[in-house]
Scaffold this motif. Structure first.
Motif, mmCIF file in Angstrom:
data_model
loop_
_atom_site.group_PDB
_atom_site.id
_atom_site.type_symbol
_atom_site.label_atom_id
_atom_site.label_comp_id
_atom_site.label_asym_id
_atom_site.label_seq_id
_atom_site.Cartn_x
_atom_site.Cartn_y
_atom_site.Cartn_z
ATOM 1 N N ASP A 261 91.039 109.963 63.921
ATOM 2 C CA ASP A 261 90.010 109.930 63.144
ATOM 3 C C ASP A 261 89.094 108.949 62.870
ATOM 4 O O ASP A 261 88.305 108.438 62.960
ATOM 5 C CB ASP A 261 89.910 111.303 62.141
ATOM 6 C CG ASP A 261 90.500 112.727 62.623
ATOM 7 O OD1 ASP A 261 90.160 112.329 64.284
ATOM 8 O OD2 ASP A 261 90.076 114.066 62.074
ATOM 9 N N GLU A 262 89.660 108.251 61.492
ATOM 10 C CA GLU A 262 89.300 107.625 60.794
ATOM 11 C C GLU A 262 89.643 105.771 61.498
ATOM 12 O O GLU A 262 88.552 104.810 60.812
ATOM 13 C CB GLU A 262 89.789 107.303 59.752
ATOM 14 C CG GLU A 262 89.707 108.852 58.586
ATOM 15 C CD GLU A 262 89.689 108.647 57.235
ATOM 16 O OE1 GLU A 262 90.136 107.411 57.009
ATOM 17 O OE2 GLU A 262 89.710 109.936 56.718
ATOM 18 N N ARG A 263 90.751 105.486 62.324
ATOM 19 C CA ARG A 263 90.985 104.002 62.650
ATOM 20 C C ARG A 263 91.126 104.394 63.840
ATOM 21 O O ARG A 263 91.492 103.062 64.702
ATOM 22 C CB ARG A 263 92.407 103.959 61.935
ATOM 23 C CG ARG A 263 92.100 104.068 60.089
ATOM 24 C CD ARG A 263 93.713 102.960 60.602
ATOM 25 N NE ARG A 263 94.137 103.086 58.803
ATOM 26 C CZ ARG A 263 95.239 103.006 57.926
ATOM 27 N NH1 ARG A 263 96.281 102.040 58.375
ATOM 28 N NH2 ARG A 263 95.315 103.115 56.781
ATOM 29 N N GLY A 264 91.152 105.434 64.644
ATOM 30 C CA GLY A 264 91.322 105.840 65.974
ATOM 31 C C GLY A 264 92.878 105.166 67.262
ATOM 32 O O GLY A 264 92.560 105.118 67.800
ATOM 33 N N VAL A 265 93.169 105.424 65.949
ATOM 34 C CA VAL A 265 94.813 105.272 67.012
ATOM 35 C C VAL A 265 95.181 106.442 67.551
ATOM 36 O O VAL A 265 95.175 107.584 67.351
ATOM 37 C CB VAL A 265 96.185 104.992 65.190
ATOM 38 C CG1 VAL A 265 97.460 105.563 65.794
ATOM 39 C CG2 VAL A 265 95.329 103.773 64.760
ATOM 40 N N LEU B 228 98.440 112.171 60.660
ATOM 41 C CA LEU B 228 98.388 111.327 61.445
ATOM 42 C C LEU B 228 96.241 111.605 62.198
ATOM 43 O O LEU B 228 96.102 110.780 62.762
ATOM 44 C CB LEU B 228 99.412 111.904 62.550
ATOM 45 C CG LEU B 228 100.927 111.699 62.019
ATOM 46 C CD1 LEU B 228 101.616 113.665 62.715
ATOM 47 C CD2 LEU B 228 100.969 110.709 62.319
ATOM 48 N N GLN B 229 96.244 112.615 61.052
ATOM 49 C CA GLN B 229 94.784 113.833 62.052
ATOM 50 C C GLN B 229 94.169 112.012 61.655
ATOM 51 O O GLN B 229 93.270 111.896 62.404
ATOM 52 C CB GLN B 229 94.242 114.932 61.326
ATOM 53 C CG GLN B 229 93.170 114.768 61.428
ATOM 54 C CD GLN B 229 93.184 116.028 62.276
ATOM 55 O OE1 GLN B 229 94.128 117.457 62.565
ATOM 56 N NE2 GLN B 229 92.208 116.542 63.495
ATOM 57 N N ARG B 230 94.022 111.309 60.622
ATOM 58 C CA ARG B 230 93.156 110.981 59.998
ATOM 59 C C ARG B 230 93.807 109.680 60.622
ATOM 60 O O ARG B 230 92.043 108.419 60.478
ATOM 61 C CB ARG B 230 93.840 110.295 58.294
ATOM 62 C CG ARG B 230 92.962 111.180 57.201
ATOM 63 C CD ARG B 230 93.448 111.356 55.556
ATOM 64 N NE ARG B 230 92.516 109.609 55.187
ATOM 65 C CZ ARG B 230 93.213 108.990 54.347
ATOM 66 N NH1 ARG B 230 93.658 109.979 53.361
ATOM 67 N NH2 ARG B 230 92.508 108.202 54.252
ATOM 68 N N LEU B 231 94.131 109.058 61.180
ATOM 69 C CA LEU B 231 94.397 107.723 61.250
ATOM 70 C C LEU B 231 94.202 107.698 62.924
ATOM 71 O O LEU B 231 93.565 107.022 63.264
ATOM 72 C CB LEU B 231 96.206 107.565 61.665
ATOM 73 C CG LEU B 231 97.174 107.513 60.838
ATOM 74 C CD1 LEU B 231 98.634 107.205 61.267
ATOM 75 C CD2 LEU B 231 96.364 105.627 60.130
ATOM 76 N N LYS C 199 97.889 99.743 68.390
ATOM 77 C CA LYS C 199 97.318 100.680 68.528
ATOM 78 C C LYS C 199 97.630 102.384 69.779
ATOM 79 O O LYS C 199 96.727 103.306 69.105
ATOM 80 C CB LYS C 199 95.885 100.284 70.311
ATOM 81 C CG LYS C 199 95.708 98.520 69.778
ATOM 82 C CD LYS C 199 95.738 97.998 70.873
ATOM 83 C CE LYS C 199 95.725 96.489 70.161
ATOM 84 N NZ LYS C 199 95.782 95.269 71.779
ATOM 85 N N LEU C 200 98.696 102.426 69.680
ATOM 86 C CA LEU C 200 99.546 103.318 69.841
ATOM 87 C C LEU C 200 100.504 103.775 68.849
ATOM 88 O O LEU C 200 101.382 102.574 68.714
ATOM 89 C CB LEU C 200 100.038 103.394 71.715
ATOM 90 C CG LEU C 200 100.867 104.545 71.910
ATOM 91 C CD1 LEU C 200 100.387 105.634 71.789
ATOM 92 C CD2 LEU C 200 101.467 104.352 73.269
ATOM 93 N N LEU C 201 100.982 104.777 68.632
ATOM 94 C CA LEU C 201 102.132 104.440 67.595
ATOM 95 C C LEU C 201 103.030 106.342 68.611
ATOM 96 O O LEU C 201 102.381 107.290 69.009
ATOM 97 C CB LEU C 201 101.507 105.507 65.954
ATOM 98 C CG LEU C 201 102.098 106.128 65.096
ATOM 99 C CD1 LEU C 201 102.855 104.845 64.718
ATOM 100 C CD2 LEU C 201 101.637 106.360 63.735
ATOM 101 N N LEU C 202 104.173 105.895 68.607
ATOM 102 C CA LEU C 202 104.771 106.771 68.919
ATOM 103 C C LEU C 202 105.487 107.447 67.974
ATOM 104 O O LEU C 202 106.887 106.658 67.104
ATOM 105 C CB LEU C 202 106.287 106.227 69.675
ATOM 106 C CG LEU C 202 105.493 105.170 70.511
ATOM 107 C CD1 LEU C 202 106.175 104.746 71.870
ATOM 108 C CD2 LEU C 202 104.236 105.871 71.891
#
Ligand code: ATP
Length: 240
Positions: free
Chosen positions: A186-190, A181-184, A158-161
């Motif tokens: 925008d599309e997956r809410g990460v 990263l932007q797609r992650l 859920k959170l990517l460091l």
């Protein structure tokens, strides 16, 4: 989603984080900027439990995680992409991804789940699919960075460091990685916490940023405000 309050972290006698407070809302991209040794990596390692804090509060989805081991923290939904990528060089792309999926092995149908997750990562990074049987160590720096991100995503965080994902990479490759990263988000809410030397690119991608100096947060704000801040411009953004 994540809240650090008055966090203090030491390496022996070295006081690396001094009363650091910061927060991330769900779905935000936040960047940490600062000179070498300011404490950026230590913040990521403190969150992931690699270098635990000795004081302060560290809350993830309202749960105190300061005393948890790194494997428990991964299970809660936090994955780290370490500095220098650290992929397993003799292993293939697919094998590296499968290692990132170790939590999936407890699922009811792990094979199907892992296959599905790998396909999703190949959609994000088509270059990894072309090279699925290639030894990771023989790939370019950019491809290894993609693999390191892919491996972290296999745990479905859920959170990517991310620690310096652009380090040593050509500008076009950096753009490609930042687009993912932007797609992650925008599309997956990460939710993403990004440490970067390349402060300009990071602030263009991020919603908010924190500026660190010798273990302290000295400035925080919206990314577009930091981009215009005279002090930030002078110290971190270079010319043009
Ligand atoms: P860089 O961009 O160079 O990675 P950084 O902002 O990520 O810098 P950190 O790596 O978090 O900075 O380091 C913060 C401080 O902690 C520095 O003074 C560093 O020398 C010290 N430090 C980091 N790791 C260790 C360690 N394993 N043992 C002792 N001191 C350490």
């Amino acid at each position: 989603m994540l809240k650090l309050k008055n966090i203090n972290t030491y390496y022996g006698k070295v006081h690396a984080l001094k009363n650091v407070s910061l927060h991330l809302a769900e779905g935000e991209i936040v960047t940490l900027i600062g000179a070498n040794g300011a404490g950026k990596t230590t913040i990521l390692n403190t969150i992931s439990g690699v270098t635990p804090a000795s004081g302060g509060d560290l809350l993830f989805q309202k749960e105190e995680i300061k005393a948890l081991t790194p494997d428990r923290i991964v299970k809660l939904g936090i994955s780290q992409v370490p500095e220098g990528r650290q992929v397993f060089k003799p292993m293939t792309v697919e094998e590296n991804l499968e290692l990132g999926a170790y939590l999936r092995y407890r699922a009811r149908d792990p094979k199907t789940e892992i296959l599905k997750d790998k396909e999703e990562i190949f959609q994000l990074f088509p270059r990894l699919e072309e090279r699925r049987k290639q030894a990771a160590g023989t790939m370019s720096g950019g491809e290894q960075q993609m693999l390191a991100i892919g491996r972290a995503l296999m745990a479905r965080p859920k959170l990517l460091l991310l620690d310096e994902p652009s380090m040593g990479l050509a500008p076009l490759v950096v753009q490609e990685i930042f687009r993912v990263l932007q797609r992650l988000r925008d599309e997956r809410g990460v939710t993403i916490l990004l440490v970067e030397q390349n402060a300009k690119a990071a602030l263009k991608l991020a919603d908010r940023g924190y500026v660190l100096e010798t273990g302290k947060v000295i400035l925080e704000g919206a990314a577009d405000e930091l981009l215009e801040n005279a002090e930030v411009k002078r110290a971190y953004l270079g010319k043009d």
